[in-house]
Every structure is written in structure tokens, then in C-alpha cells.
Design an enzyme around this catalytic site. Structure first.
Site, PDB file in Angstrom:
ATOM      1  N   HIS A 142      -6.220 -30.081  24.922  1.00 42.61           N
ATOM      2  CA  HIS A 142      -6.258 -28.582  24.158  1.00 42.61           C
ATOM      3  C   HIS A 142      -5.808 -27.439  25.003  1.00 42.61           C
ATOM      4  CE1 HIS A 142      -8.401 -30.306  20.833  1.00 42.61           C
ATOM      5  NE2 HIS A 142      -9.461 -30.541  21.409  1.00 42.61           N
ATOM      6  N   ASP A 267     -13.631 -39.756  20.547  1.00 40.55           N
ATOM      7  CA  ASP A 267     -14.597 -39.255  19.759  1.00 40.55           C
ATOM      8  C   ASP A 267     -14.193 -39.465  18.114  1.00 40.55           C
ATOM      9  OD1 ASP A 267     -12.206 -37.965  20.020  1.00 40.55           O
ATOM     10  OD2 ASP A 267     -13.194 -35.995  21.075  1.00 40.55           O
TER      11      ASP A 267
END
Length: 371
Positions: A142, A267
Site C-alpha cells: 500500500h 488476508d
């Protein structure tokens, strides 16, 4: 080390990154009882420990490269951002930008994390290793050029790939991100770079909220080299397998990279608190097997997996072990007591609306890429 070996890159320093007691939130608050951050060292440390206990680590080439240099970091990050990060680290800590808190000492951990990715990419690109897994922390997919985001301080993969390309170690690179959150960092880093294909397979509208749509396909100079698959929440094994087989893998093969790098987040597993997907450890092993076979066909097996998200402290180690076992072609298997149960859950099969989305994306991407 030889070219036939599978590398395992890790360093204890990475486990010492401390984002503070913020739980699942971006900052503490009056009515938020302090708790350890979701991005904690435990899922990664437990994975490394499981490799030790199973004996799989003894079949790997264990590597501990140095931290990424300032020169390497500045290929991606702005000087202003790196200076601000260093100032915060020398003081009381801070936030890299958007939900990327850190305390003093974290810059050393983040630089070491980027160094693991740099070392893994270099070793595979130059033929020192056949493939590699980098147990990076903090994660990096990110992080943007001028700020940290979503638990990420430094862009591990962009830093590593930009360095390898700058040094002439590799030219065309495909980056596949199967973390449940959009890989905005890689997308931004290579938005106008036609020699780098970025693919993100993620949960639609999770994080970041403003990026990750299929319509984001690269800048004018590189249109078609950014492919986003924003899957609807609740996708299971069938949807991921269908997306991989009908769009992701054909797109990479058509691009003909010299190296494949996977942003390997866990995730999207059924046990993760920050994602709403349904994968089990066998699904991650299956995706790894597919990408490994593709790498053997198109780029002499050159494949690097870089650890990203995954916040189930108990289940991430099982997923990671299955991935590394598959990557290394090892017979050392750790049983997953919930693998069959998760696979038997409802909606694991490919659903009609999921097939329709993926088929539409395949046709639309082909129209852009083969324009």
C-alpha cells in the site's frame, strides 16, 4: 547457494516494528480500549517458527540480506517522505500518511523489510536462486511514493523491482498481488511503465476505498499493463481458481515476463478479521502451484513471493507453510485441521455472478491489451 535452491529471506529485526496499540483502528480513541495492532509480528513469527518445527526451513537457502539503502529507497520514494519518516522515527514516532502508524525503531525494521525483498529479487533475477520467499514486515504493497498507507511504510516490491531494473538484472516483470486489499502501491509505482505488468486480485471496495477498479488499466504510455480484479465479498475457492485460470495466468503468459513477483497476502483466508473471502490453506498452495508452473513455462522458473497482509495469527502460519512447501517442491507437509471444513462451506463453488464478472473482465481486458 545454487540456482536450484529455494531461498527463504527473513530477519528478526522485521518483527520489532511497533505500530502501537491501535487494534483494528487507524488511531487510538477515548472509547477504544488499547489492544495490539492487527498488523502484529505474531502471524509472521509463527510462520517462521512453524518452518523450524516442521523441518522445512532446513530444505531452504536461508538468507539475511542487509537493509535497503537510501539510494534504493529513493528510486521509488520521495526524499521529502523519507526525511519525514526518519524525523518521526528519531522522535516519538508518527503516521506514515494514512493508517500507517509507527514508533521509534520502525524505520530500521521497514528498511530491513525492503532489504529482504531487494535480496530475494536480486538472487532470483541473477540466477543465484531458482525461486524465493521473503518474509517481509512491515508489509509494503500500500505504500506510495510520498506516503505510507495501510500498515505499509516502504514499498518493498516497487523498491526491489525498480532496483533490479535499474541495475540491468531484469527487464520485463509481472507483479501479481493476491492480498485481499488492492495493491495500490505497485499500481502507482508502475502506472506508466510498459515493461511491468501489475495485477491485483482483491476484495472490491475494501482498502483503499478509492482505488482498485477494473477501469484503472495503466497510464497512456502503458495502457493495459495494469489489471484489477475487484472480486465481490464472499468469493471462495471456485472464484479464485476461475479468475486465475481464465484471466490472471493468461494475462501474465501473454505479457511474457522475465520474472514474476507475487505480493503474497493471506488476508483472503476464511479466518482473517480484515477480509471477507473464504480461502483455505490448500487454495493458497494451489495458486502458488499455478504460478510456479507458469514461471517454469515463461521465465525459466524465476519467481519471488513477498509476504504482505494476513492477520489471523493462528491460520496464516498454516497458509504460509503450504505456500512455501509448494514453492520448494518439498514433501514436508503440515496438516491443516480446518482445510476440509472450510472447503466444504457453502458458496465455495464458483457462483454465476462471479463467473459473469470475470468473463466480462477477460473480454474487456483483451480488447485493451490487444488493441
Amino acid at each position: 547457494m545454487t540456482g536450484a535452491a529455494t531461498g527463504f529471506f527473513w530477519h528478526e529485526r522485521c518483527f520489532w516494528h511497533d505500530p502501537g496499540a491501535i487494534g483494528v483502528f487507524s488511531a487510538p480513541g477515548e472509547f477504544l480500549q488499547p489492544q495490539p495492532a492487527s498488523e502484529s509480528p505474531e502471524s509472521k513469527r509463527r510462520l517462521k517458527n512453524l518452518l523450524e518445527v516442521s523441518g522445512l526451513i532446513d530444505e531452504l537457502a536461508v538468507c539475511k540480506p542487509p537493509p535497503a539503502s537510501r539510494e534504493d529507497l529513493e528510486r521509488f520514494h520521495t526524499t521529502r517522505y523519507l526525511d519525514a519518516l526518519a524525523a518521526g522515527d528519531a522522535g516519538r514516532g508518527g503516521d506514515g500518511g494514512d493508517c500507517a502508524p509507527y514508533l521509534p525503531g520502525s524505520l530500521a525494521a521497514a528498511s530491513q523489510s525492503a532489504g529482504l525483498a531487494v535480496g530475494a529479487v536480486e538472487a532470483v533475477a541473477t540466477g543465484e536462486l531458482s525461486q524465493a520467499y521473503a518474509l517481509c514486515r512491515p508489509p509494503g504493497h500500500h505504500a506510495e511514493a510520498d506516503r505510507g498507507r495501510g500498515f505499509c511504510l516502504l514499498g518493498n516490491i516497487p523498491v526491489a523491482v525498480m532496483r533490479a531494473r535499474a541495475l540491468g538484472q531484469v527487464g520485463r516483470v509481472a507483479i501479481l498481488d493476491w492480498d485481499v486489499h488492492h495493491g495500490n502501491g505497485q499500481q502507482g509505482a508502475f502506472w506508466n511503465t510498459p515493461e511491468v505488468l501489475t495485477i491485483s486480485l482483491h476484495q472490491a471496495g475494501n482498502y483503499p476505498l478509492e482505488t482498485g477498479e477494473f477501469a484503472e488499466q495503466g497510464g497512456a504510455a502503458a495502457l493495459g499493463t495494469d489489471l484489477n480484479l475487484p472480486l465481490p465479498p464472499g468469493c471462495g475457492i471456485g472464484a479464485y481458481e476461475y479468475a486465475m485460470d481464465t484471466l490472471v495466468l493468461p494475462a501474465i503468459e501473454a505479457f511474457a515476463p522475465e520474472l514474476i513477483v507475487v505480493a503474497c497476502g493471506y488476508d483472503a483466508c476464511a479466518k482473517d478479521p480484515l477480509g471477507k473471502m473464504l480461502l483455505n490453506s490448500a487454495a493458497f498452495a494451489g495458486m502458488t502451484a499455478r504460478v510456479k508452473a507458469l514461471a517454469e513455462r515463461v521465465c525459466q522458473g524465476r519467481l519471488v513471493l513477498v509476504h504482505e497482509g494476513g492477520y489471523s495469527e493462528g491460520y496464516v502460519p498454516l497458509c504460509g507453510h503450504a505456500v512455501i512447501q509448494t514453492l520448494a517442491g518439498s514433501d514436508i507437509r503440515v496438516p491443516d485441521p480446518q482445510d476440509d471444513e472450510i472447503a466444504a462451506w457453502g458458496y465455495q463453488a464458483l457462483q454465476p455472478h462471479q463467473r459473469m464478472l470475470i468473463d466480462g473482465w477477460r473480454e474487456a481486458w483483451a480488447a485493451v491489451y490487444w488493441r
